[in-house]
Design a protein around this motif. Structure first.
Motif, PDB file in Angstrom:
ATOM      1  N   TYR A 195      33.751  31.157  29.070  1.00 51.73           N
ATOM      2  CA  TYR A 195      33.956  30.310  27.892  1.00 51.73           C
ATOM      3  C   TYR A 195      34.363  31.204  26.727  1.00 51.73           C
ATOM      4  N   ASN A 196      35.547  30.936  26.192  1.00 49.92           N
ATOM      5  CA  ASN A 196      36.092  31.712  25.092  1.00 49.92           C
ATOM      6  C   ASN A 196      35.744  31.024  23.777  1.00 49.92           C
ATOM      7  N   ASN A 197      34.765  31.612  23.068  1.00 45.44           N
ATOM      8  CA  ASN A 197      34.340  31.050  21.784  1.00 45.44           C
ATOM      9  C   ASN A 197      34.824  31.890  20.612  1.00 45.44           C
ATOM     10  N   THR A 198      35.920  32.624  20.804  1.00 40.34           N
ATOM     11  CA  THR A 198      36.398  33.551  19.768  1.00 40.34           C
ATOM     12  C   THR A 198      37.475  32.929  18.892  1.00 40.34           C
ATOM     13  N   PHE A 199      37.702  31.607  19.038  1.00 37.45           N
ATOM     14  CA  PHE A 199      38.689  30.894  18.215  1.00 37.45           C
ATOM     15  C   PHE A 199      40.086  31.509  18.322  1.00 37.45           C
ATOM     16  N   GLY A 200      40.482  31.730  19.567  1.00 35.52           N
ATOM     17  CA  GLY A 200      41.848  32.171  19.814  1.00 35.52           C
ATOM     18  C   GLY A 200      42.061  33.654  19.754  1.00 35.52           C
ATOM     19  N   PHE A 201      40.973  34.431  19.511  1.00 37.39           N
ATOM     20  CA  PHE A 201      41.174  35.869  19.402  1.00 37.39           C
ATOM     21  C   PHE A 201      41.281  36.547  20.761  1.00 37.39           C
ATOM     22  N   MET A 202      40.956  35.829  21.829  1.00 33.87           N
ATOM     23  CA  MET A 202      41.025  36.415  23.167  1.00 33.87           C
ATOM     24  C   MET A 202      42.328  35.983  23.842  1.00 33.87           C
ATOM     25  N   PRO A 203      43.280  36.898  24.008  1.00 33.49           N
ATOM     26  CA  PRO A 203      44.540  36.543  24.663  1.00 33.49           C
ATOM     27  C   PRO A 203      44.330  36.141  26.120  1.00 33.49           C
ATOM     28  N   ARG A 204      45.297  35.417  26.665  1.00 32.85           N
ATOM     29  CA  ARG A 204      45.225  34.960  28.042  1.00 32.85           C
ATOM     30  C   ARG A 204      45.085  36.138  29.007  1.00 32.85           C
ATOM     31  N   GLU A 205      45.776  37.244  28.738  1.00 31.46           N
ATOM     32  CA  GLU A 205      45.700  38.399  29.632  1.00 31.46           C
ATOM     33  C   GLU A 205      44.265  38.936  29.731  1.00 31.46           C
ATOM     34  N   VAL A 206      43.543  38.849  28.624  1.00 37.55           N
ATOM     35  CA  VAL A 206      42.170  39.340  28.611  1.00 37.55           C
ATOM     36  C   VAL A 206      41.274  38.435  29.455  1.00 37.55           C
ATOM     37  N   GLU A 207      41.440  37.132  29.317  1.00 42.56           N
ATOM     38  CA  GLU A 207      40.672  36.192  30.148  1.00 42.56           C
ATOM     39  C   GLU A 207      40.932  36.444  31.634  1.00 42.56           C
ATOM     40  N   GLU A 208      42.199  36.664  31.970  1.00 43.01           N
ATOM     41  CA  GLU A 208      42.543  36.902  33.377  1.00 43.01           C
ATOM     42  C   GLU A 208      41.924  38.201  33.876  1.00 43.01           C
ATOM     43  N   GLU A 209      41.873  39.223  33.015  1.00 47.34           N
ATOM     44  CA  GLU A 209      41.256  40.489  33.408  1.00 47.34           C
ATOM     45  C   GLU A 209      39.762  40.305  33.673  1.00 47.34           C
ATOM     46  N   ILE A 210      39.081  39.576  32.803  1.00 50.73           N
ATOM     47  CA  ILE A 210      37.644  39.354  32.993  1.00 50.73           C
ATOM     48  C   ILE A 210      37.386  38.577  34.276  1.00 50.73           C
ATOM     49  N   MET A 211      38.172  37.534  34.504  1.00 44.57           N
ATOM     50  CA  MET A 211      37.943  36.671  35.666  1.00 44.57           C
ATOM     51  C   MET A 211      38.514  37.246  36.960  1.00 44.57           C
ATOM     52  N   SER A 212      39.085  38.441  36.880  1.00 45.81           N
ATOM     53  CA  SER A 212      39.528  39.110  38.110  1.00 45.81           C
ATOM     54  C   SER A 212      38.380  39.884  38.752  1.00 45.81           C
ATOM     55  N   VAL A 213      37.169  39.689  38.227  1.00 46.96           N
ATOM     56  CA  VAL A 213      35.995  40.365  38.765  1.00 46.96           C
ATOM     57  C   VAL A 213      35.883  40.081  40.264  1.00 46.96           C
ATOM     58  N   ASN A 214      35.584  41.116  41.019  1.00 48.12           N
ATOM     59  CA  ASN A 214      35.467  40.988  42.476  1.00 48.12           C
ATOM     60  C   ASN A 214      34.086  40.420  42.820  1.00 48.12           C
ATOM     61  N   VAL A 215      34.001  39.088  42.856  1.00 45.55           N
ATOM     62  CA  VAL A 215      32.709  38.445  43.090  1.00 45.55           C
ATOM     63  C   VAL A 215      32.199  38.664  44.507  1.00 45.55           C
ATOM     64  N   LYS A 216      33.076  39.064  45.418  1.00 45.62           N
ATOM     65  CA  LYS A 216      32.620  39.330  46.790  1.00 45.62           C
ATOM     66  C   LYS A 216      31.592  40.451  46.823  1.00 45.62           C
ATOM     67  N   GLU A 217      31.664  41.350  45.840  1.00 45.01           N
ATOM     68  CA  GLU A 217      30.686  42.431  45.765  1.00 45.01           C
ATOM     69  C   GLU A 217      29.289  41.905  45.444  1.00 45.01           C
ATOM     70  N   LEU A 218      29.213  40.690  44.886  1.00 39.34           N
ATOM     71  CA  LEU A 218      27.936  40.106  44.497  1.00 39.34           C
ATOM     72  C   LEU A 218      27.302  39.294  45.619  1.00 39.34           C
ATOM     73  N   ASN A 219      28.108  38.950  46.620  1.00 36.16           N
ATOM     74  CA  ASN A 219      27.623  38.053  47.667  1.00 36.16           C
ATOM     75  C   ASN A 219      26.488  38.680  48.465  1.00 36.16           C
ATOM     76  N   THR A 220      25.494  37.855  48.783  1.00 31.32           N
ATOM     77  CA  THR A 220      24.436  38.226  49.702  1.00 31.32           C
ATOM     78  C   THR A 220      24.457  37.225  50.846  1.00 31.32           C
ATOM     79  N   PHE A 221      23.537  37.372  51.794  1.00 29.12           N
ATOM     80  CA  PHE A 221      23.567  36.497  52.965  1.00 29.12           C
ATOM     81  C   PHE A 221      23.394  35.033  52.580  1.00 29.12           C
ATOM     82  N   TRP A 222      22.540  34.764  51.585  1.00 26.23           N
ATOM     83  CA  TRP A 222      22.259  33.379  51.217  1.00 26.23           C
ATOM     84  C   TRP A 222      22.824  32.989  49.862  1.00 26.23           C
TER      85      TRP A 222
END
Length: 392
Positions: A195-222
């Protein structure tokens, strides 16, 4: 002679203590412990004692009878959940017999031959295994039905039961597909949202960089993490990242003037005595000493600095009720700093620190976008750490 008598006495006490200990084990019903100790004691021993063999016979006979009787009592209860324990009892009987079998025949030094009535438990083990398999299969079907209604704990219990089933057989009916279904139903699914609450100060490229996080590294069995809600899953939790502020500092340039100086060796000179005469060594040769001079360099250092900071909150929400479960604030920084130094004077005077910064100009200041991308990378790494801490 006195010391020898003491040693003999101690050895005798240890011997009788060991015998008494084994007898107490048998008397107290610690049959398996006694059997293991006796087997070790008799292993490779030529002059076996009839007393030890009779003790082994007694322990073996009593524990086998107790195990068989206990297994029968469990059967009479009619509880299907007892079949695992019944199987383990028969397996223990088998293991115990396998322990003694290699030592047979067991004959004492005075001709006593130990006798062991081995129980044929193969058919009993097969019966127990078949009934335990059927029990875990039927129980898994019941628990999976609860899992389909949202009971993840039941689904996980079904998975554990099917794991136990596989100890008896590789596959029973459709147990493998049931196991996959149980794992699917028992798994928590977490949707990661920004959620970008910076009133437009966060460019689209920055959002994409943050959401490129490799969530597979967080996965556990359950627990499985996702960044897209369009996958058709019903999510159990939402891991929400609220970025409230991104601050970029002004571009700062500092000029620092300082002097480097040191004493260095610059050739040699003759050593003189108090009268100004050249000193001689023991062989009559002139004595030479190193000559040191002080060298100085004037340094001008330019330092450029810029930084970016992002702050906000990590939150874990129940996906269905929207209830906040856990929240934590965060603040991350990214820094740019570069130096350039020039000098006048004797170059030999400069320090290693100065030498590493000698160049005409420092690097140009990065743009605000590049600084924000750097802080986004730091935030992405922090996300993985913080989400691992969520109590899911």
């Amino acid at each position: 002679m006195k010391n020898f008598t003491i040693i003999i006495g101690i050895a005798t006490m240890v011997f009788f203590s060991a015998c008494t200990s084994l007898e107490k084990m048998v008397d107290n019903g610690n049959y398996d412990e006694a059997i293991v100790k006796l087997a070790r004691k008799l292993s490779g021993k030529k002059n076996k004692k009839a007393k030890d063999l009779k003790m082994l016979e007694e322990a073996f006979q009593k524990v086998t009878a107790e195990d068989l009787a206990y297994a029968e009592r469990l059967k009479t209860t009619g509880r299907a959940s007892n079949w695992d324990e019944i199987f383990n009892i028969y397996q223990k009987i088998d293991d115990r017999q396998d322990l003694i079998m290699p030592f047979l025949p067991l004959v004492s030094k005075d001709g006593y031959r130990a006798k062991f009535n081995f129980a044929n438990v193969n058919s009993l083990k097969n019966e127990a295994a078949n009934n335990a398999t059927a029990y875990h299969y039927n129980e898994a079907i019941r628990l999976i039905a609860l899992g389909k209604k949202g009971d993840k704990r039941a689904a996980r219990q079904a998975y554990d039961g099917l794991e136990t089933l596989e100890q008896y057989t590789d596959q029973y009916k459709d147990s493998r597909s049931l196991k996959e279904e149980a794992q699917f139903l028992g798994t928590n699914r977490v949707l990661v949202k920004l959620y970008n609450n910076t009133f437009g100060f966060m460019p689209r490229e920055v959002e994409e960089e943050i959401m490129s996080v490799n969530v597979k590294e967080l996965n556990t069995f359950w627990t499985q993490y996702y960044t897209k809600s369009s996958l058709g899953y019903d999510f159990d939790y939402v891991a929400r990242l609220d970025v409230d502020n991104i601050d970029i500092s002004p571009e700062r340039e500092y000029i620092n003037r300082y002097i480097d100086e040191k004493e260095i060796k610059d050739g040699w000179q003759y050593a003189l005595d108090e009268k100004g005469n050249v000193k001689k060594d023991s062989l009559g040769n002139d004595i030479k000493v190193d000559k040191y001079v002080k060298v100085v360099a004037q340094v001008i250092e330019i330092n450029r600095q810029k930084s970016a900071t992002a702050s906000g909150r990590f939150g874990l929400f129940d996906a269905e009720t929207k209830e906040l479960i856990e929240t934590r604030p965060f603040s991350v920084d990214a820094h740019f700093s570069d130096f350039a130094s020039s000098m006048t004077g004797d170059r030999r005077a400069i320090s290693d620190r100065t030498r590493g910064r000698i160049k005409n100009y420092p690097s140009p200041f990065p743009s605000d976008l590049l600084m924000t991308m750097d802080v986004a990378y730091e935030l992405k790494e922090l996300m993985k750490t913080e989400m691992r801490r969520f109590a899911i």
